[in-house]
Structure formats: structure tokens, C-alpha cells
Design an enzyme around this catalytic site. Structure first.
Site, PDB file in Angstrom:
ATOM      1  N   LYS A 194      49.192  44.051   2.040  1.00  0.00           N
ATOM      2  CA  LYS A 194      49.544  45.153   1.287  1.00  0.00           C
ATOM      3  C   LYS A 194      48.890  45.373  -0.117  1.00  0.00           C
ATOM      4  CE  LYS A 194      53.354  47.111   3.903  1.00  0.00           C
ATOM      5  NZ  LYS A 194      54.813  47.420   4.079  1.00  0.00           N
ATOM      6  N   ASP A 235      55.547  53.964   2.465  1.00  0.00           N
ATOM      7  CA  ASP A 235      56.767  53.488   2.709  1.00  0.00           C
ATOM      8  C   ASP A 235      57.941  54.221   2.098  1.00  0.00           C
ATOM      9  OD1 ASP A 235      55.887  51.419   4.440  1.00  0.00           O
ATOM     10  OD2 ASP A 235      55.463  50.063   3.009  1.00  0.00           O
TER      11      ASP A 235
HETATM   12  P1  NAP Z   1      58.818  39.762   0.759  1.00  0.00           P
HETATM   13  O1  NAP Z   1      57.619  40.169  -0.172  1.00  0.00           O
HETATM   14  O2  NAP Z   1      58.418  38.241   1.072  1.00  0.00           O
HETATM   15  O3  NAP Z   1      60.015  39.730  -0.204  1.00  0.00           O
HETATM   16  C1  NAP Z   1      61.201  39.007   0.402  1.00  0.00           C
HETATM   17  C2  NAP Z   1      62.491  39.368  -0.482  1.00  0.00           C
HETATM   18  O4  NAP Z   1      63.674  38.879   0.159  1.00  0.00           O
HETATM   19  C3  NAP Z   1      62.435  38.625  -1.654  1.00  0.00           C
HETATM   20  O5  NAP Z   1      63.019  39.438  -2.685  1.00  0.00           O
HETATM   21  C4  NAP Z   1      63.259  37.484  -1.423  1.00  0.00           C
HETATM   22  O6  NAP Z   1      64.104  36.848  -2.694  1.00  0.00           O
HETATM   23  C5  NAP Z   1      64.165  38.005  -0.508  1.00  0.00           C
HETATM   24  N1  NAP Z   1      64.957  37.063   0.330  1.00  0.00           N
HETATM   25  C6  NAP Z   1      64.244  36.249   1.244  1.00  0.00           C
HETATM   26  N2  NAP Z   1      65.143  35.518   1.933  1.00  0.00           N
HETATM   27  C7  NAP Z   1      66.462  35.664   1.408  1.00  0.00           C
HETATM   28  C8  NAP Z   1      67.658  35.009   1.567  1.00  0.00           C
HETATM   29  N3  NAP Z   1      67.895  34.389   2.496  1.00  0.00           N
HETATM   30  N4  NAP Z   1      68.626  35.688   0.971  1.00  0.00           N
HETATM   31  C9  NAP Z   1      68.448  36.707  -0.274  1.00  0.00           C
HETATM   32  N5  NAP Z   1      67.265  37.043  -0.389  1.00  0.00           N
HETATM   33  C10 NAP Z   1      66.315  36.763   0.432  1.00  0.00           C
HETATM   34  O7  NAP Z   1      58.904  40.615   1.932  1.00  0.00           O
HETATM   35  P2  NAP Z   1      58.834  42.283   2.083  1.00  0.00           P
HETATM   36  O8  NAP Z   1      57.703  42.798   2.230  1.00  0.00           O
HETATM   37  O9  NAP Z   1      59.653  42.929   0.602  1.00  0.00           O
HETATM   38  O10 NAP Z   1      59.908  42.666   3.215  1.00  0.00           O
HETATM   39  C11 NAP Z   1      61.221  42.807   3.176  1.00  0.00           C
HETATM   40  C12 NAP Z   1      61.905  43.315   4.391  1.00  0.00           C
HETATM   41  O11 NAP Z   1      61.603  44.904   4.436  1.00  0.00           O
HETATM   42  C13 NAP Z   1      61.470  42.665   5.737  1.00  0.00           C
HETATM   43  O12 NAP Z   1      62.431  42.717   6.696  1.00  0.00           O
HETATM   44  C14 NAP Z   1      60.442  43.859   6.434  1.00  0.00           C
HETATM   45  O13 NAP Z   1      60.682  43.833   7.845  1.00  0.00           O
HETATM   46  C15 NAP Z   1      61.205  45.201   5.892  1.00  0.00           C
HETATM   47  N6  NAP Z   1      60.304  46.475   5.910  1.00  0.00           N
HETATM   48  C16 NAP Z   1      60.694  47.290   6.818  1.00  0.00           C
HETATM   49  C17 NAP Z   1      59.736  48.602   6.707  1.00  0.00           C
HETATM   50  C18 NAP Z   1      60.092  49.804   7.581  1.00  0.00           C
HETATM   51  O14 NAP Z   1      59.360  50.555   7.689  1.00  0.00           O
HETATM   52  N7  NAP Z   1      61.483  49.719   8.181  1.00  0.00           N
HETATM   53  C19 NAP Z   1      58.627  48.565   5.841  1.00  0.00           C
HETATM   54  C20 NAP Z   1      58.521  47.679   4.858  1.00  0.00           C
HETATM   55  C21 NAP Z   1      59.294  46.321   5.077  1.00  0.00           C
HETATM   56  P3  NAP Z   1      63.297  35.755  -3.484  1.00  0.00           P
HETATM   57  O15 NAP Z   1      62.409  36.534  -4.434  1.00  0.00           O
HETATM   58  O16 NAP Z   1      64.352  34.910  -4.273  1.00  0.00           O
HETATM   59  O17 NAP Z   1      62.448  34.815  -2.671  1.00  0.00           O
END
Ligand code: NAP
Length: 290
Positions: free
Chosen positions: A77, A113
């Protein structure tokens, strides 16, 4: 009328796709074909797996071959934001693009989003965000992408909590001018910055992907809370199960997924699909394939 329909479907369908890595799990082709059938639009929507170091070449090839629009998913993205020739104000605020459209003067980038999440909460789950207290868990791409739309919905307070507190603080600082403009109290940091109960707790971490619980103070969730997990699956996540035990109403991100797709469809085709039946059918479909 019949002649017009025949001519329409004899012409080549307009090509769309979702590009990501991985992308095999994506429900977007199914969702967009539902929208197209609903509105009588002649489209073809596929999945494109781009190599991690080959996103730009993959996108350029798709559009050079006549593609009309792309959805962008993990992990591209930010690359799509850099690649777009022009972006919408909401994509500029998020610093990320999940929708690309081929215009005559170049690639137009948008981010649907945030509006997808807000529409699901406000319209489908019938909870107005205005003057509410929101706790946003996570400071990654998804949290950043939904923040502008959440702030635009005029909550009284928005607190960002992240495992790595510095990232939440940085995000809060980045959005401070917008929050101030919209008279919303915005803070970010580790779990201790969130005090008391919240009206809405949104899990935008990827903790649910690894079946772990994101860090947050359990006082944040009470019987009056909506606990929303951006992740979607057939079964409730650990976050949703914990919130249920604390008495909260829960939802996963299926509604957001369909609503962000509906907004992308509108950006491309200028027609707005009816999301409600597609959300219902997708829930059933996910249960069947679980
Ligand atoms: P990302 O950029 O990789 O960010 C991951 C985030 O999760 C970071 O803040 C990370 O914290 C935190 N994290 C990871 N593992 C963790 C744990 N075990 N305990 C606590 N915090 C944890 O991922 P993203 O793109 O933001 O995506 C996040 C989620 O949103 C995914 O599950 C994705 O499938 C979902 N999503 C859904 C939609 C929808 O349409 N429904 C759209 C977009 C995304 P740190 O900074 O400490 O590493």
C-alpha cells in the site's frame, strides 16, 4: 433493451485485479463479481501475486495491457502511494493507497479502508462515532489507513495503543494537526495511556493472525463497548472472545472488507453497490469454506 444487453456483454469486460503477496486468500474477486452482477456491469476481476521486489513492474504491465483498476493489499500500500501520479485527500492523509485507477493523465490513487470501516460501524452496526471515546490498537499500515476517517467522524477522544509504544506516539504526533482541527483529543503510546472504559475498541494489530491477544488494559472494555477486530475469519478471534467475556458487543472486519470494496467499485465505475446482501453472503461463504 435486450439488444443493448447483448452488445454490452459481447464487448470485452473491463479488467480489474487485486495485487498483493500473498493474494491467494483474497475474497475481493468474489465480492466485486457480486457487485458487478448486482449492477449489470461487465467486469473481470482477478488476483495478481506480485514478487516482493516486483510490484511496480507488475502494476505497469497490468495497466499497459489495458487494465482499468487495481486494489492493493499487503505489503504494497505504501509502494502504491509512491507510484500514483495523483492521490485523493484521504489517501494523502493516510499516506497509503489501496485503490488505483487508470485515468487519461496517469494513475489515480485512493484509500477506501477508512471509509469502509466507518461505514461498517456507523451504517451497518448502527453506532455513530461522533463524541465517542475510541481506543485504536496497533500502529501499522491498517491503523494509519483508518485514522483519517475515524478522526473525520468527530469522536471526542481517540487513543492509539501499540506494543511498540513509540510507533503509537509517532502516529498520534503525525495526526495531531488534523485532530486539533476536528477538536478531537488524540493520544498515543503503550497500554498505560488508555484509561477507563471506551465506547469502541478497534483491533488494528495483526495479533489475531497469529492467534495472540493484543496488549490493552481490560478496563477499556465493558458491557457498553463495541469491540471491532479488523481481521476477518469464520471463527471469532481471541480479541473478540475476550471482549465477549467482558460483556462487549463484537464484530470482525468482514463488513469493512465489503464496504472498502464497494467504495473502490464506486471510484472505478461511478456506481454504488448495495453492500448488505454481499456481507451476509460472504459470512455464509466463509463458514462453508472454514
Ligand atoms: P502491519 O503494518 O504489519 O502492523 C502490524 C501491527 O500489529 C503493528 O502495530 C504491530 O505492533 C502489531 N502487532 C503484531 N503482532 C502483535 C502482537 N502479537 N501483539 C500486539 N501487537 C501486535 O499490519 P497491518 O497492515 O496494519 O494489518 C493489521 C491487521 O488489519 C491485519 O490483521 C489485516 O488483515 C487487517 N486488515 C483488515 C482490513 C479489512 O478490510 N477488514 C483491511 C486492512 C487490514 P509493533 O509495532 O509493536 O510491531
Amino acid at each position: 433493451m435486450r439488444r443493448a444487453m447483448i452488445i454490452k456483454y459481447r464487448t470485452k469486460p473491463a479488467r480489474y485485479a487485486v495485487v498483493g503477496h500473498p493474494v491467494e486468500h483474497s475474497q475481493s474477486p468474489w465480492i466485486h463479481h457480486c457487485f458487478a452482477a448486482q449492477l449489470g456491469e461487465n467486469i473481470d476481476y482477478t488476483r495478481l501475486r506480485a514478487p516482493l521486489d516486483g510490484f511496480v513492474a507488475c502494476v505497469r504491465r497490468f495497466f499497459a495491457e489495458g487494465g482499468r483498476g487495481l486494489n492493493i493489499t499487503l505489503p504494497f500500500k505504501l509502494d502504491a502511494y509512491v507510484l500514483a501520479d495523483a492521490v485523493s485527500p484521504r489517501a494523502a492523509a493516510a499516506g497509503a493507497v489501496n485503490t488505483l485507477r487508470a485515468d487519461t493523465d496517469g494513475l489515480y490513487g485512493d484509500n477506501t479502508d477508512g471509509v469502509g470501516l466507518v461505514r461498517d460501524i456507523e451504517h451497518n452496526l448502527k453506532l455513530a462515532l461522533k463524541q465517542r471515546r475510541i481506543l485504536l490498537l496497533g500502529a501499522g499500515g491498517a491503523a494509519r489507513g483508518v485514522l483519517p476517517a475515524l478522526l473525520e467522524a468527530a469522536p471526542a477522544e481517540l487513543v492509539i495503543v501499540n506494543r511498540t509504544a513509540a510507533r503509537a506516539l509517532e502516529l498520534a504526533q503525525h495526526f495531531a494537526p488534523l485532530a486539533e482541527h476536528l477538536a478531537c483529543k488524540l493520544r498515543g503510546g503503550g497500554e498505560n495511556v488508555a484509561r477507563g472504559a471506551f465506547d469502541i475498541v478497534i483491533n488494528a494489530t495483526s495479533a489475531s493472525v497469529t492467534a495472540t491477544q493484543p496488549c490493552f488494559n481490560s478496563c477499556a472494555i465493558t458491557e457498553g463497548t463495541l469491540a471491532y477486530d479488523l481481521m476477518y475469519g469464520a471463527q471469532p478471534s481471541i480479541f473478540m472472545r475476550t471482549a465477549q467475556r467482558l460483556g462487549a458487543r463484537v464484530s470482525n472486519g468482514v463488513g469493512m472488507l465489503v464496504e472498502q470494496a464497494a467504495e473502490s467499485f464506486f471510484v472505478w465505475r461511478g456506481k454504488r453497490p448495495n453492500s448488505a446482501p454481499v456481507i451476509e453472503q460472504l459470512r455464509v461463504r466463509m463458514l462453508k469454506t472454514a
